[in-house]
Structures are given as C-alpha cells and as structure tokens.
Scaffold this motif. Structure first.
Motif, PDB file in Angstrom:
ATOM      1  N   ARG A 519       0.835  -1.200   0.000  1.00 46.57           N
ATOM      2  CA  ARG A 519       0.000   0.000   0.000  1.00 46.57           C
ATOM      3  C   ARG A 519       0.873   1.255   0.000  1.00 46.57           C
ATOM      4  NH1 ARG A 519      -3.518  -1.655   5.132  1.00 46.57           N
ATOM      5  NH2 ARG A 519      -1.360  -2.067   5.789  1.00 46.57           N
ATOM      6  N   GLU A 521       3.837   1.329  -1.320  1.00 43.31           N
ATOM      7  CA  GLU A 521       4.389   1.385  -2.673  1.00 43.31           C
ATOM      8  C   GLU A 521       3.422   2.091  -3.613  1.00 43.31           C
ATOM      9  OE1 GLU A 521       7.389  -0.097  -4.072  1.00 43.31           O
ATOM     10  OE2 GLU A 521       7.997  -0.092  -1.960  1.00 43.31           O
ATOM     11  N   LEU A 522       2.127   1.788  -3.450  1.00 37.92           N
ATOM     12  CA  LEU A 522       1.117   2.412  -4.304  1.00 37.92           C
ATOM     13  C   LEU A 522       1.068   3.923  -4.058  1.00 37.92           C
ATOM     14  CD1 LEU A 522      -1.158   1.995  -6.375  1.00 37.92           C
ATOM     15  CD2 LEU A 522      -2.718   1.633  -4.439  1.00 37.92           C
ATOM     16  N   LYS A 523       1.205   4.324  -2.799  1.00 42.14           N
ATOM     17  CA  LYS A 523       1.165   5.750  -2.481  1.00 42.14           C
ATOM     18  C   LYS A 523       2.330   6.501  -3.107  1.00 42.14           C
ATOM     19  CE  LYS A 523      -1.195   5.160   1.961  1.00 42.14           C
ATOM     20  NZ  LYS A 523      -1.059   5.271   3.451  1.00 42.14           N
ATOM     21  N   THR A 524       3.446   5.819  -3.293  1.00 43.97           N
ATOM     22  CA  THR A 524       4.610   6.477  -3.888  1.00 43.97           C
ATOM     23  C   THR A 524       4.646   6.342  -5.409  1.00 43.97           C
ATOM     24  OG1 THR A 524       5.934   4.468  -3.544  1.00 43.97           O
ATOM     25  CG2 THR A 524       5.979   6.146  -1.797  1.00 43.97           C
ATOM     26  N   GLY A 525       3.555   5.813  -5.984  1.00 36.58           N
ATOM     27  CA  GLY A 525       3.453   5.758  -7.441  1.00 36.58           C
ATOM     28  C   GLY A 525       3.824   4.440  -8.073  1.00 36.58           C
ATOM     29  N   ASN A 526       4.166   3.431  -7.299  1.00 35.58           N
ATOM     30  CA  ASN A 526       4.511   2.121  -7.861  1.00 35.58           C
ATOM     31  C   ASN A 526       3.237   1.290  -8.016  1.00 35.58           C
ATOM     32  OD1 ASN A 526       5.616  -0.307  -8.630  1.00 35.58           O
ATOM     33  ND2 ASN A 526       6.516  -0.781  -6.625  1.00 35.58           N
ATOM     34  N   ARG A 527       2.793   1.125  -9.270  1.00 36.97           N
ATOM     35  CA  ARG A 527       1.574   0.362  -9.541  1.00 36.97           C
ATOM     36  C   ARG A 527       1.874  -1.056 -10.025  1.00 36.97           C
ATOM     37  NH1 ARG A 527      -3.048   3.315  -9.714  1.00 36.97           N
ATOM     38  NH2 ARG A 527      -2.822   5.567  -9.498  1.00 36.97           N
ATOM     39  N   GLY A 528       3.105  -1.474 -10.007  1.00 38.52           N
ATOM     40  CA  GLY A 528       3.455  -2.813 -10.455  1.00 38.52           C
ATOM     41  C   GLY A 528       3.222  -3.857  -9.382  1.00 38.52           C
ATOM     42  N   SER A 531       7.620  -4.854  -5.625  1.00 38.40           N
ATOM     43  CA  SER A 531       8.055  -3.688  -4.867  1.00 38.40           C
ATOM     44  C   SER A 531       9.403  -3.223  -5.412  1.00 38.40           C
ATOM     45  CB  SER A 531       8.168  -4.041  -3.382  1.00 38.40           C
ATOM     46  OG  SER A 531       9.209  -4.973  -3.196  1.00 38.40           O
ATOM     47  N   ARG A 564      -4.787  -4.636  -1.992  1.00 35.52           N
ATOM     48  CA  ARG A 564      -4.504  -3.199  -1.904  1.00 35.52           C
ATOM     49  C   ARG A 564      -4.887  -2.696  -0.513  1.00 35.52           C
ATOM     50  NH1 ARG A 564      -0.918  -1.712  -5.737  1.00 35.52           N
ATOM     51  NH2 ARG A 564      -1.642  -2.187  -7.832  1.00 35.52           N
TER      52      ARG A 564
END
Length: 564
Positions: A519, A521-528, A531, A564
């Motif tokens: 989660r 990682e998603l906040k920092t723009g990593n959508r893959g 990690s 997520r």
C-alpha cells in the motif's frame, strides 16, 4: 461355549458381531486373531476384538477357521481402532483394515462362470457379449478380476441379466491371502572339509561334469553358512542337477529357507555413511540440549506428568530437530521399547531412513504404499515379532504392530498429507497422539511452521483433551527455558536458531526477510506487482551471475491475487 466379538471385513458394514468358537478353535483363537466367519450367505474375514461372556444374539454362528496362527493386532491397536472409529465416525472394521497389510486381508467376492451359450428369445447387448467372451476365454473369474478388465464400465447389471437368463452362474467366494512368506533354495556343506576334499576325484565321469561339481563343492567348503543356490550357480557354473548329485552323495544339503523381503537392503553402507558420523561427534546447541532433556525426562518410568503428554517441537529449518529424534529413539531403545517415525511424504522417507539406518543398523523397518505387497508383509511380520525396533514411513507406518511402543515422532506435523482424504477418513497426527496416550508413550510433533491449533494448545493452560474417553485432568507443568507453559496435553519446545548455515559472530542465523507494505508502494506511485526493494534485489542478483526463485501467490484457478 466360548463366545467372541468380531469386526468383519465387509465394506459399508459397521458394528461388531458375536460368534462362538468350535471346540477345535477354543485354544488357538485369541484376541487379535484373523479368522474366517459366515456372514449372511458369504464367508468373510474378521478380527477377534474380545471374548464375551454372553453373546448379543441367542443363536450364534461358529468361527470357521484361523487365517494366521499369530494375532494380527495387538491389544493397544484394537483399543486404538475402537477409539478412532468412534471419533471419526468410521466403522471399526474400516480402521482395522488399515492395520493389516495388503494381500493378507481379503474381502468376499463373487465368482462368475458360463453355464449356457444361449439366451433364449433375447438379444445380447455389447457389454453382455464382451462379458461372455471374456469368461469363455479365461474361465470362471471373480468380480474384482472382471473389474480390472472392464475398467470404469459397469458390467454388473449385464452379469445379473445373464444370470437371470440362465447363461451365467454366480456364487460368493472368499479369495485366499495373496501374500506369503518367501523361500529360497540354499546349499550348505554337510561334511568336514577333509571328507569333501577326499571325494573330489569321483564327482563325475566326464571332465566337464567333474570340474563343475568340484568348483561347487570347493565354493561351499569356504562358506560357513548356507548359501543361495543362485550364488553357487554363478561361482561354479553348475546346475541344480549337479547339486542334487552332491546331496545324494551326502556331501552337501540342499533345502528351502525363508527370507525377508527388505526394501532397505538396496541401501549400502557407503550410501549411508556408516562410520563417518557418530553420535559422539555431534555437539548439541543449548536449545537442543534443553529440548532433549525435557523429552528424555518424559521417557523416564517415574515421570511425574501424564505419560501421554505430546511435545510440540517448534524448530526453524536447520535447527537440528532430526538429531533430537535420533537421541530420543536411542533412549527409547535402551529402555527396551520401540519407536515409530512418521514423515509426511514418501519422497522424504529415504533421506530420513539413511540417518536412522546409520545410527541404528539392522533395527529399522520401512513402511509406505509404494512398497510391494511382499515387502510390506515381511516388514509387518518382523515388526510384529519384535525384530524391528524403529519403523519409519508415511501415515500407514503408524499402524505397524510393534509390541511395546515407547516413542512416536511425527516430523513436519503441519503437512496436509497426514490427513487421509479417502475412506476411512482420519488424521494421522490426531491418531498418533491418541495411540501414544493408549501405549503410555511419548509423542513428539516436529515442525518449523506448526498448525495454529497445536500451537494454541501448547501455549494455553487448561485441561488435557482425553480423545473422547470421558476424562480430562489438569496438566501441571513448570515452564523451562525452551518450553511454553501450556497444558491441554501438548507442551511447547522451541529451537529458534539454526545449527547449519551462514554464521555471524558465532551465531547461526536464518536468511534476512523483508516485509514490504504494497500500500505504501502504491502511495509512492509504484503500480506494479513487484516492490522497488524486490526489483532492486533481483537486479543485484542477476548482476552477480546468480539465480532467483519467485513464488507466485496464486491459489486454485485465480490468475492474479493482489491485496490493496
């Protein structure tokens, strides 16, 4: 009149049935014997569970015959079968069938034979024609023999239709056991070496015959024990006729002797490493020593706690659980008792067997479903006779008829293969705990990732479960440095450190593990799906020319699972 209660080997029949013993069987038949009895219009096998003063029915049928002169079940096994049947809602006979080796226990069958070639006024279908052709070609066959020919095709309706039409005859039969002791022909010198040497010149009329028989006799002179005739053939080039001639001259004896089919004979001393790794060469870590002390204390005859208390040995991979098993087995054998070692998969059995064979040569037996019926039967007989002290195998090894069990070990007790998913359903870990309780044995359950319920039982104080026997008692226990303070019949032992692997400052540690919150990682723009830390680690691994393994969190048919 003497009455016995019998569990009959009939599928889908539960309950126990009373019979009386005819006069000629009153002495030979005892509890645990395998017998044949009438059941309806069939003759079936059954196991004597107990003697009863009065039968449940007024008119009892007689026991017909004794299949094996030695009991096939011990008294603890009979008690286990009844308790396990009650707790798992299985028929007692179904549990008993797990304890008898394949080939010895037989179920009633139906024998089909052709009595007429014509079916008046009726046309035969394809299945009926195939069945008739098979029986005409091979003669009378039992139902299970026909099953192997037809596979999944339902031929029994066709057989019933032909029987009503007068084409086939059917009668119930009980096949005989398909496993028997194995014998080989051996030869042995019957005279002194001097007498044999004196007879050498007169062993044959032709030079070739004389040479063969002389070689055979000289070979036997140098062999103090009986030798299989196949070895004599190979060494001398002689034949059975030559050996029979030497026997007629009273120089040798040729006779049949029984041998055991032992699957462990294929493993040699070099493969085992016998002599390279002795118990004295291994020094236990403090955690291993403390855990072993607790287990050995439970093996003492004066042990002040319940003798059936199970130990949950929670040890990380490489923490030396197997060495604790080995030393616990050594103590059990020193006290004149036997041990059962369960492993979850047949594939894991060889590596475990090698460790135990190296430590206890000549005392280890192997039981699992991939052995031949003859190998399983011979191992079962040796265990029953007390010739084997340690039995290793998958869940079926739990039912080996060892006469005096002192230790039961279940390695990797979390593994799902300990549960039998076809009838009769049971869990080998629960059965092992129950069997240890019945035998007054020590039960050790080892795992790097123990099941949640076992861990809870080990760490939560409370009464010990008594597996349906109607009793429960508190288990007093003073925690040790390696044990939890649990009650409930399970005590926790811990091995938190490895004894092999990378060493740092004198401490052997597990590989480092990082938990990444995707989660963040998603906040920092990593959508893959990877990690950043994983991607960087993979890149570094490839730069060093190394390999990496990625485990996909996929279950069933789901192609993608991501939280997520």
């Amino acid at each position: 009149m003497v009455y016995v209660r019998v569990a009959v080997n009939v599928p889908a029949v539960s309950g126990e049935f009373d019979y009386h013993l005819p006069a000629e069987l009153e002495g030979p038949v005892a509890v645990g014997h395998l017998v044949t009895v009438p059941f309806g219009n069939q003759t079936v096998q059954g196991v004597v569970l107990e003697f009863v003063p009065q039968p449940a029915v007024a008119d009892t049928k007689p026991v017909l015959a004794l299949v094996d002169e030695t009991p096939v079940l011990t008294s603890p096994q009979i008690f286990l079968a009844r308790q396990l049947a009650e707790s798992t809602l299985n028929p007692v006979a179904a549990i008993v069938s797990l304890m008898i080796p394949p080939g010895l226990a037989q179920q009633a069958d139906t024998l089909y034979s052709v009595i007429s070639d014509q079916l008046s006024g009726k046309e035969q279908n394809t299945t009926q024609k195939r069945l008739l052709a098979l029986l005409k070609e091979r003669g009378p066959l039992r139902g299970r023999q026909i099953d192997r020919h037809f596979g999944p095709l339902d031929w029994r309706k066709a057989a019933q239709w032909l029987a009503r039409g007068g084409v086939l005859a059917s009668k119930p039969v009980l096949p005989p056991p398909t496993v028997h002791p194995k014998s080989i022909r051996v030869a042995q010198l019957a005279v002194t070496p001097e007498v044999a040497e004196a007879a050498m010149p007169e062993l044959g009329k032709t030079a070739a015959t004389l040479e063969r028989r002389q070689k055979a006799l000289r070979f036997l002179i140098h062999e103090p024990q009986a030798v299989a005739v196949s070895w004599v053939y190979a060494e001398s080039g002689c034949s059975l006729a030559d050996l029979q001639e030497l026997a007629e001259r009273e120089l040798i004896v040729v006779y049949e002797t029984e041998i055991f089919r032992d699957p462990l004979q294929k493993i040699g001393n070099r493969e085992l490493g016998i002599g390279k790794l002795g118990e004295a060469e291994l020094v236990l870590t403090p955690e291993q020593e403390a855990a072993l002390i607790e287990i050995l204390r439970a093996c003492q005859p004066t042990f002040d706690l319940r003798p059936s208390t199970a130990f949950l040995l929670h040890g990380v991979t490489g923490s030396g659980k197997t060495e604790i098993y080995l030393r616990a087995v050594a103590e059990t054998l020193r006290r004149g008792k036997q041990a059962i070692i369960l492993v979850p998969e047949i594939a894991l059995t060889p590596q475990t067997v090698r460790r135990f064979l190296a430590r206890f040569p000549g005392q280890v037996g192997l039981i699992h479903s991939k052995l031949s019926d003859g190998e399983r039967y011979d191992t079962w007989r040796r265990a029953r006779a007390g010739q084997l002290k340690v039995i290793i195998g998958a869940r079926s090894a739990l039912f080996a008829p060892l006469p005096n069990i002192g230790l039961i070990v279940a390695d990797e007790c979390h593994d799902h293969s300990y549960y039998q998913s076809e009838p009769p359903f049971y869990h080998a870990i629960r059965a092992a705990q129950l069997y240890a309780q019945i035998c007054g044995a020590v039960c050790v359950l080892g795992s790097a990732t123990p099941p949640v319920e076992l861990k809870y039982l080990a760490l939560t104080p409370g009464p010990s479960p008594d597996f349906g026997r109607g009793e429960s008692a508190p288990t007093p226990f003073t925690p040790s440095p390696v044990s939890g303070g649990g009650g409930r019949g399970v005590r926790a032992l811990s091995l938190p450190n490895r004894v092999v692997g990378a060493q740092t400052d004198g401490v052997f540690s597990l590989p480092p593990v990082s938990i990444v919150d995707m989660r963040e990682e998603l906040k920092t723009g990593n959508r893959g799906i990877f990690s950043r830390e994983l991607a960087e680690s993979l890149a570094e691994t490839l730069e060093r020319g190394e390999q990496a393994i990625l485990f996909l969190n996929r279950r069933g048919t789901a192609t993608y699972v991501f939280c997520r």
